[in-house]
Design a protein around this motif. Structure first.
Motif: not given
Length: 194
Positions: A3-5, A39-42, A76-78
């Motif tokens: 995951l890149i944030v 897309k819109s998520r988390f 992270v949880d998902f």
């Protein structure tokens, strides 16, 4: 999966501000890996792609900088990610404009987005790539400086360093943290920054 944030603030009034270089790097990274349309998520902007056969996600939290951890924690949880699968990209006013600093872990150093992510994850053991934006000039408030746009003399440097930071993300995925640190923590040959 990794995951890149990219950290920043949502909304047009914050576009191209110093505090939003994380968003700029994330967008460039997503373009390089030909990620699917975002897309819109988390509670953020989310895109997925592949690097070397590994699934990569790109997240730009839309919870505002100081609450970035809320969005990151949901992702992270998902996906049940470990901290070492995460790279956070953010601005750093303690680094000269155009300088990169990659670390496998560490303190927030006053960067509130990093601090909130560490608080939500319960650890500081995630990689972070800091993009130098330099210190405010004399007489400037820090908040006005980080929420201000780059001046003309900085624009070419920022264009170069955000592209370089996106490729640092690719190398972090392919080569790991230590070789990538050795490559990108040195002064940039393009900018000559130290």
């Amino acid at each position: 999966m990794k995951l890149i944030v990219g950290l920043g603030n949502p909304g047009r009034k914050y576009e191209q501000t110093r505090h939003n270089v994380g968003f700029v790097v994330a967008a460039k990274f997503a373009a390089i890996i030909l990620a699917d349309p975002s897309k819109s998520r988390f509670e953020g902007e989310w895109a997925e792609g592949m690097v070397g056969g590994e699934k990569i996600a790109v997240l730009c939290p839309h919870t505002y900088m100081n609450a970035s951890g809320q969005s990151v924690r949901k992702a992270v949880d998902f996906f049940k990610l470990d901290p070492e699968q995460i790279l956070v990209v953010c601005d750093d006013l303690n680094l000269p404009c155009g300088r990169l600093r990659l670390r496998p872990s560490g303190s927030s150093g006053g960067q509130k987005g990093l601090a909130d992510i560490a608080r939500h994850l319960g650890t500081e053991a995630f990689a972070r790539l800091r993009v130098g934006i330099g210190r405010p000039p004399d007489g400037w408030q820090v908040v006005d400086y980080v929420l201000g746009k780059f001046n003309k003399s900085e624009e070419d440097t920022i264009e170069t360093v955000t592209t370089r930071a996106a490729y640092a993300g690719i190398d972090w995925i392919n080569e790991g943290i230590m070789p990538t640190m050795a490559k990108y923590n040195a002064p940039s040959p393009e900018t000559g920054s130290k």
